[in-house]
Design a protein around this motif. Structure first.
Motif, short mmCIF file in Angstrom:
data_model
loop_
_atom_site.label_atom_id
_atom_site.label_comp_id
_atom_site.label_asym_id
_atom_site.label_seq_id
_atom_site.Cartn_x
_atom_site.Cartn_y
_atom_site.Cartn_z
N ILE A 60 13.04 -12.72 -3.72
CA ILE A 60 12.88 -12.65 -2.27
C ILE A 60 11.82 -13.65 -1.81
O ILE A 60 10.71 -13.68 -2.34
CB ILE A 60 12.46 -11.23 -1.83
CG1 ILE A 60 13.53 -10.20 -2.23
CG2 ILE A 60 12.18 -11.18 -0.33
CD1 ILE A 60 14.86 -10.34 -1.52
N ASP A 61 12.20 -14.44 -0.80
CA ASP A 61 11.28 -15.35 -0.12
C ASP A 61 11.02 -14.71 1.24
O ASP A 61 11.70 -15.01 2.21
CB ASP A 61 11.97 -16.72 0.01
CG ASP A 61 11.23 -17.67 0.94
OD1 ASP A 61 10.00 -17.57 1.04
OD2 ASP A 61 11.92 -18.51 1.57
N GLY A 62 10.05 -13.78 1.27
CA GLY A 62 9.82 -12.98 2.48
C GLY A 62 8.45 -13.18 3.08
O GLY A 62 7.93 -12.29 3.73
N GLY A 63 7.85 -14.33 2.85
CA GLY A 63 6.48 -14.53 3.31
C GLY A 63 5.52 -13.82 2.40
O GLY A 63 5.84 -13.47 1.26
N ARG A 64 4.33 -13.56 2.93
CA ARG A 64 3.31 -12.92 2.10
C ARG A 64 3.52 -11.41 2.07
O ARG A 64 3.80 -10.80 3.09
CB ARG A 64 1.95 -13.21 2.71
CG ARG A 64 0.79 -12.73 1.86
CD ARG A 64 -0.49 -13.25 2.50
NE ARG A 64 -1.63 -12.88 1.71
CZ ARG A 64 -2.83 -12.68 2.25
NH1 ARG A 64 -2.99 -12.81 3.54
NH2 ARG A 64 -3.84 -12.37 1.48
N MET A 65 3.40 -10.82 0.90
CA MET A 65 3.51 -9.38 0.76
C MET A 65 2.11 -8.78 0.92
O MET A 65 1.22 -9.02 0.11
CB MET A 65 4.09 -8.99 -0.61
CG MET A 65 5.50 -9.50 -0.84
SD MET A 65 6.66 -8.95 0.44
CE MET A 65 7.60 -10.46 0.66
N LEU A 66 1.92 -8.00 1.98
CA LEU A 66 0.60 -7.44 2.26
C LEU A 66 0.27 -6.31 1.31
O LEU A 66 -0.87 -6.10 0.95
CB LEU A 66 0.54 -6.96 3.72
CG LEU A 66 0.86 -8.03 4.76
CD1 LEU A 66 0.75 -7.46 6.16
CD2 LEU A 66 -0.07 -9.24 4.61
N ASN A 67 1.30 -5.55 0.93
CA ASN A 67 1.13 -4.47 -0.04
C ASN A 67 2.28 -4.59 -1.04
O ASN A 67 3.33 -3.98 -0.86
CB ASN A 67 1.13 -3.11 0.66
CG ASN A 67 0.80 -1.97 -0.29
OD1 ASN A 67 0.66 -2.18 -1.51
ND2 ASN A 67 0.68 -0.77 0.24
#
Lengths: 216, 752
Positions: free
Chosen positions: B631-638
């Motif tokens: 997945i290329d979903g931006g930054r994962m915060l958690n």
């Protein structure tokens, strides 16, 4: 937790649910339709300030029958509709709402409780037929301050998302510990397939159960 | 006040770090309060009466017997429910409801299961018995629940044109290699395990409505309009939501029944929708037929892409699934056209379900790409890599951050794709079962919605954060706590988050995978403002050790205030507030939505799904055994919660590909598999081995955190990767979901 100051009521928070349990314990919960106060905004607090426990609401229900249920070590004498399931009695009469209704047909497992130590779907049991049985619900397993190892493992492994099926998953998982279930993940998956998690947290649920089994 | 910059979010001990959910101890002990857990003194129960025909009019309703039953307080029909209004036309993203007809508006029935009455009684058992005792007489008309859609009459205003470029007709006609096929998906239902429910409290003209809502602010506005009262007289509360997947985005008729009955009898009313009703009157993903036409050069370069879909809708709704969502930008293709049409059926009103448009749209498109690869004798990963665009060709905008090629190459590497032999049935596992390997790309849009947030720093050393938005289960409570912990330096345990209440600062819907990108900047902003005000207090209160310093010379580190660059003296937040004799300091924060704004970038998440199926023709047993998702979903915060969501979406994708579909009974028009025993969703034993990888490309063009959101992207692409794998294993191309055993009975026993 701090005692409640009547003169300076703190708005309760959604994550501060223990107060209600304390309230219930103090009120002697049996047969009481309780007010809840999980409201954050002052506006709503005014609109529906929780009142003291109402008189035994169920007694006013025409056609109700007396039932004695042993739940989490306590004996409750209540009046219920003769058609009432253990699930609805727990939730609507005893205000033990930790046990969830997901289908009412024994198909999803959200209502799983222990009956004399074995896991059952409480939506499939009539309350009147289980007066001599020991019923254990999620509330009888642990509390937020004192989690059962299985509850702690679910937190640790993120074994949920929305949390709605979680009570049933944990009740099944705790019962599973005493069942003849193979050591591998596939056996756990099979044994927990009566509990649907629509969020699909299955990998983490299995991880939580295996973590507890490995601890033992 | 001299403002200081927010703390850098790129270097954080808490943002981007796997954090246990702050609501975990409540969810695991049964103490989290879901809608139907609310009980009140004097509470009574409502149970709807449902139509048992799919089309016609009610000629009479005999409620006498029901009304005389023990415990029954009232029985309502269209003749006595009292005022319920339709919502007025609105503009933009407000007051949304899919089933606009209020329940019991008149005597017309247009789908099986439509509410035609409601009984109210002292116990749930009595209410149900009374509802079932109501005798309804109908003037029945013929109904239409036909599953064939393309080729049947299209509703007014006919075929609609979507995104288009070039001349797809002639390009397709002249293409060297062509593929043209129709792909069908059935009515799929959200079926969150939490039943839809409403607990309505009516007092002094005000409604407090405990609802199963993914959008409490919208729900408040809709209910106010339908009840005919000012919005300030309605408060909607959803403390915990047992998920929704889109089914709880907009209000459904049971909510109006609960509120109206509470008003009519002036007592709190609880209405819990039954599981069978959840197949009828709370929305579903509609049945869809999609024709895909692909034309390519022999090299594999796409020259034509036609995507023509028709979805069913209800008699009184214009729900367009939007299957072309990803079609216009996923691949480079000079000639492209999307068209759509609606056909009316006697079914409940459809609604958005997880990844609306893109999920079924990509099932069709990515199946067709696989079929084209077979015709081209080309590897399906290579075909996709070859058609990578360098901008969004549907609108000419640059991509904010797109790494689909890397998703495909990383996924291929992790999956072991290089070992794939293309011939049908040519791969076996160690037990001799046939393996099928399939791949699909996926994409899902990213957006922000207007959000307001409030952070109060309190004398007891905690922070109280409030926002109307609700946590559907994705981890919104925790993401917000992480932001406030980051900005204040308080531990997450000291951050108290209160959500799910329309009386709080307005927040976004829990939908579209937009929540995280919307709420987290507002939380940072609010916490930042609260801290700035705290520093002013610290610099000014009598006897402050910082007296004489400018607030800008102070900073808050680990929950304590000190002069910049000096470890002493320092005061805890609580000491500052006590010293100043201030109980709490509030900061508010906002983040601006992108909805309706002029777009400068094409914001989307991307992914690749690699699926292995195991096929045992001797016993017709097909399993999804392994999934690799990148997945290329931006930054994962958690990252922990994000991974959980993607894994869960893959599980739902297994259901979509292999199990799920509502069947309508032609005789009665009823959805007949309306239970969790007959509408099969994936259980634990159906869960394959899932390997999730996140590419770490923060999308700073969407927000300062670089976060996009992961609620939907994980479901997209799973179903076509499954059917592509099924083809690879069996030689059978399933173009109608779900894959059924009977589809595969014709597969040869021995291949290769």
């Amino acid at each position: 937790m701090a005692p409640i100051d009547e003169k300076d009521p703190q708005p309760l928070t959604s994550l501060e649910r223990i107060s209600r349990r304390v309230f219930l314990t103090r009120a002697g919960a049996a047969g009481v339709a309780t007010a809840t106060a999980a409201v954050a905004a002052p506006l709503s607090a005014q609109a529906q300030a929780p009142t003291a426990a109402a008189p035994t609401e169920a007694a006013a229900v025409p056609g109700a029958v007396p039932v004695t249920l042993k739940v989490n070590g306590s004996t409750h004498r209540v009046m219920v509709d003769p058609r009432a399931t253990v699930l609805d009695t727990l939730r609507e009469t005893l205000s033990l709402t930790g046990t969830k209704k997901g289908c009412d047909h024994g198909q999803c497992g959200a209502c799983t409780v222990h009956l004399n130590g074995r896991r059952v779907n409480s939506c499939l049991l009539f309350a009147t037929m289980h007066q001599n049985d020991e019923i254990t619900t999620i509330e009888g397993i642990g509390t937020p301050e004192k989690l059962h190892p299985m509850q702690a493992a679910f937190v640790q492994e993120d074994g949920y998302q929305c949390g709605y099926c979680t009570s049933g998953q944990i009740m099944s998982a705790v019962a599973l510990l005493k069942e003849p279930v193979g050591a591998d993940d596939a056996s756990v998956r099979e044994a927990l397939s009566g509990n649907i998690c629509r969020c699909g947290a299955y990998p983490n649920i299995v991880a939580a159960v295996q973590a507890v089994r490995h601890m033992a | 006040m001299q403002d200081q910059a927010q703390k850098a979010v790129t270097e954080s001990r808490i943002i981007g770090v796997s954090t246990p959910r702050i609501d975990g101890p409540l969810k695991t002990t049964g103490t989290a309060m879901y809608t139907s857990d609310h009980n009140f003194p004097g509470l009574v129960y409502a149970w709807p009466v449902i139509a048992t025909i799919a089309s016609g009019t009610i000629t009479s309703m005999d409620t006498a017997r029901a009304a005389a039953m023990p415990g029954v307080l009232a029985v309502y029909t269209h003749e006595n429910i009292g005022p319920l209004y339709r919502t007025p036309p609105t503009q933009g993203f407000s007051m949304i409801i899919d089933e606009r007809r209020p329940p019991l508006e008149d005597n017309v029935v247009s789908y099986y299961g439509q509410y035609v009455g409601v009984a109210v009684a002292s116990s749930v058992e009595q209410a149900r018995a009374a509802a079932e005792a109501v005798k309804v007489t109908y003037d029945k008309r013929s109904h239409n629940v036909e599953e064939k859609l393309i080729g049947t009459p299209i509703a007014e205003p006919g075929i609609k044109k979507g995104t288009a470029r070039g001349d797809v007709t002639s390009a397709f006609k002249n293409a060297a290699v062509k593929h043209d096929a129709v792909y069908s998906t059935p009515n799929e239902t959200h079926n969150p395990i939490e039943l839809h429910a409403s607990v309505a409290v009516f007092k002094d003209g005000r409604y407090t409505l405990y609802e199963t809502s993914q959008a409490v602010v919208n729900h408040r506005d809709v209910m106010a309009a339908m009840l005919g009262v000012p919005p300030e007289n309605v408060q909607v509360i959803t403390r915990f939501l047992g998920s929704g997947f889109g089914g709880k985005l907009w209000p459904w008729p049971h909510a109006m029944l609960a509120a109206a009955t509470a008003r009519n009898i002036n007592r709190p009313v609880k209405l819990v929708v039954s599981r069978s009703m959840m197949f009828q009157s709370v929305g579903h993903r509609p049945a869809i037929d999609q024709q895909i036409q692909l034309g390519a050069e022999p090299s594999g370069k796409l020259v034509a892409l036609g995507h023509h879909y028709v979805n069913h809708t209800a008699m009184e709704a214009e729900y367009d699934e939007g299957c072309g969502e990803a079609t216009g930008f996923l691949y480079s293709c000079p000639n492209l056209a999307v068209t759509s049409g609606l056909v009316r059926r006697n079914v409940g009103v459809p609604t958005a379900m997880r990844g609306p448009g893109a999920v079924p749209g990509l099932y069709a498109l990515e199946s067709a790409m696989d079929e084209l690869a077979v015709k081209l004798k080309m590897d399906p990963v290579q075909l996709r890599l070859l058609n990578e665009p360098d901008k969004d060709e549907s609108n000419g905008l640059p991509f904010s951050s797109r790494h689909l090629k890397e998703c495909l190459t990383v996924g291929a590497e992790k999956f072991g794709w290089a070992k794939r032999t293309p011939a049908v049935g040519s791969m076996k596992n160690e037990d001799g079962a046939t393996l099928g390997w399939g791949v699909a790309s996926c994409a899902w849009g990213a957006m922000r919605i207007d959000t307001e947030m409030s952070v109060e720093l309190l004398q007891d050393g905690t922070a109280r954060v409030t926002c109307a938005t609700q946590d559907i289960g994705g981890g919104t409570y925790t993401a917000i706590a992480q932001m406030v912990a980051h900005e204040t330096g308080l531990p997450v345990a000291k951050v108290n988050v209160i959500l799910g209440d329309s009386a709080l600062p307005p927040g976004p819907i829990s939908g579209g995978s937009w929540t995280t990108a919307s709420v987290t900047p507002a939380a940072l902003d609010a916490a930042h403002h609260a801290v700035q005000t705290l520093l002013v207090s610290a610099a000014t209160f009598p006897n402050s050790p910082f007296k004489g310093k400018k607030p800008a010379e102070l900073e808050m580190v680990d929950g304590t205030v000190r002069a910049k660059g000096s470890a002493t003296p320092q005061l805890t937040m609580a000491e500052v507030l006590k010293g100043a004799n201030v109980k709490g300091i509030t900061g508010t924060g906002k983040s601006q939505g992108t909805f309706g704004a002029k777009e400068e970038y094409s914001f989307h998440s991307y992914g690749a799904q690699f699926v292995e199926v195991t096929w045992q023709p001797e016993i017709a047993r097909l399993r999804v055994s392994r999934v690799v998702t990148v997945i290329d979903g931006g930054r994962m915060l958690n990252p922990r919660a994000a991974r959980n969501q993607i894994e869960g979406a893959v599980v739902m994708g297994v259901g979509m590909g292999m199990l799920e579909g509502v069947e309508y009974d032609r005789a009665s028009g009823a959805p007949i598999n309306a239970s969790l025993a007959d509408y099969i969703v994936a259980v634990n034993a159906d869960c394959p081995h899932i390997d999730v990888t996140f590419l770490d490309y923060p999308d700073y063009k969407l927000n300062a955190l670089g976060a996009r959101g992961v609620g939907e992207i994980g479901l997209a692409g799973v179903a076509p990767a499954i059917t592509n794998a099924v083809y690879h294993a069996t030689g059978i191309r399933v173009r109608r979901l779900p894959v059924r055993i009977e589809d595969l009975m014709g597969a040869p026993m021995h291949l290769a």
